[in-house]
Design a protein around this motif. Structure first.
Motif, short mmCIF file in Angstrom:
data_model
loop_
_atom_site.label_atom_id
_atom_site.label_comp_id
_atom_site.label_asym_id
_atom_site.label_seq_id
_atom_site.Cartn_x
_atom_site.Cartn_y
_atom_site.Cartn_z
N ALA A 1 -8.55 10.36 -12.38
CA ALA A 1 -8.37 9.05 -12.63
C ALA A 1 -7.01 9.04 -12.11
O ALA A 1 -6.54 7.85 -11.41
N GLY A 2 -5.91 9.99 -12.44
CA GLY A 2 -4.54 9.85 -11.81
C GLY A 2 -4.53 9.67 -10.32
O GLY A 2 -3.79 8.87 -9.74
N ALA B 1 -3.09 6.53 -8.49
CA ALA B 1 -1.95 6.57 -7.61
C ALA B 1 -2.06 6.41 -6.24
O ALA B 1 -1.17 5.95 -5.39
N SER B 2 -3.44 6.41 -5.86
CA SER B 2 -3.67 6.46 -4.25
C SER B 2 -4.35 4.80 -4.01
O SER B 2 -4.34 4.38 -2.92
N SER B 3 -4.79 4.37 -4.94
CA SER B 3 -5.47 3.14 -4.95
C SER B 3 -4.61 1.93 -4.85
O SER B 3 -3.64 1.77 -5.73
N ARG B 4 -4.63 1.20 -3.71
CA ARG B 4 -3.50 -0.04 -3.74
C ARG B 4 -3.88 -1.02 -4.49
O ARG B 4 -2.89 -1.67 -5.11
#
Length: 256
Positions: free
Chosen positions: A75-76, A80-83
């Motif tokens: 989930a992290g 962290a990576s999804s805009r």
């Protein structure tokens, strides 16, 4: 997406199914229970449970298994990576600071909606409203304002596929479970471009949601606010909440 059978790693699919078998209803599973939930044989479920425990995604007492903190890496990594969550979060923070209400951004995932961004006001009245609505929380799409907004935005063929043969679980005395009535609610949400849900997922939870669209007009999420019971019955207060959500959605659209 569809891929060729030769490109599918069946073991990975089964392992993920085992991980997804854990939820708030079943926080600990043995091999038999995991097999039933994941649609596997008991022997296969046991191997996957042991492997996941070996690499640190599960903990076990030898009979039962439960998720470890390591699963938060998955989930992290998304957060962290999804805009999408990163773009939305500042807008939700501003809204919560201005109104002391609870705001969320939600995406559709099968039968459920998932909270991908969230901000809560500091007013004491929101302590109960905020319960269980943390990042990553999954809620039934049919009984939530955000779920209905997102379902109403689906292309007709996708919505028909979602509705086909479906039964709608009753979660409270006020949950809409009759399919014809539910379709009417979706049509209303599509026509007015917002949705209100009162006491349908949980008694005492009143929410209003609007679609969040990108620059191409595609609905990518829903924004909602949870308010104290009765506030959405006041036309002026309802209009104010709706105006704030729509303004935020309009602002965010230019960045998506």
């Amino acid at each position: 997406m569809d891929i060729a059978h030769a490109d599918t790693i069946a073991g990975l699919v089964k392992g993920l199914a085992v991980l997804e078998s854990f939820d708030t209803e079943r926080q600990r599973l043995n091999a038999t229970q995991a097999a039933e939930r994941a649609g596997l044989t008991r022997a296969a479920a046991r191997r996957h449970l042991l492997t996941l425990a070996h690499v640190g995604y599960l903990e076990t007492d030898g009979s039962f298994f439960w998720l470890s903190a390591r699963t938060l890496r998955l989930a992290g990594a998304y957060l962290a990576s999804s805009r999408l969550p990163r773009v939305i979060q500042p807008a939700l923070n501003r809204l919560a600071a201005e109104t002391q209400d609870v705001y969320s951004a939600v995406v559709l995932d099968g039968d459920e909606v998932v909270i991908v961004a969230r901000s809560a006001g500091l007013a004491p009245s929101n302590q109960l409203l905020a319960y269980g609505r943390h990042l990553g929380a999954r809620l039934p799409a049919h009984a939530t304002s955000t779920g209905r907004v997102l379902l109403a935005a689906l292309p007709k063929a996708e919505l028909n596929a979602w509705l086909a043969g479906r039964s709608l679980p009753r979660l409270t005395p006020r949950t809409t479970t009759e399919l014809r009535s539910f379709k009417a609610l979706l049509a209303q949400a599509a026509a007015q471009d917002f949705c209100i849900a009162n006491d349908e997922h949980e008694l005492g939870v009143h929410a209003i949601a609007v679609p969040l669209r990108d620059v191409k007009g595609r609905t990518v999420a829903a924004l909602n606010v949870i308010v104290p019971p009765g506030r959405l019955d006041d036309a002026s207060l309802r209009a104010d909440a709706l105006e704030r959500l729509r303004a935020a959605a309009s602002e965010l659209r230019q960045m998506l």
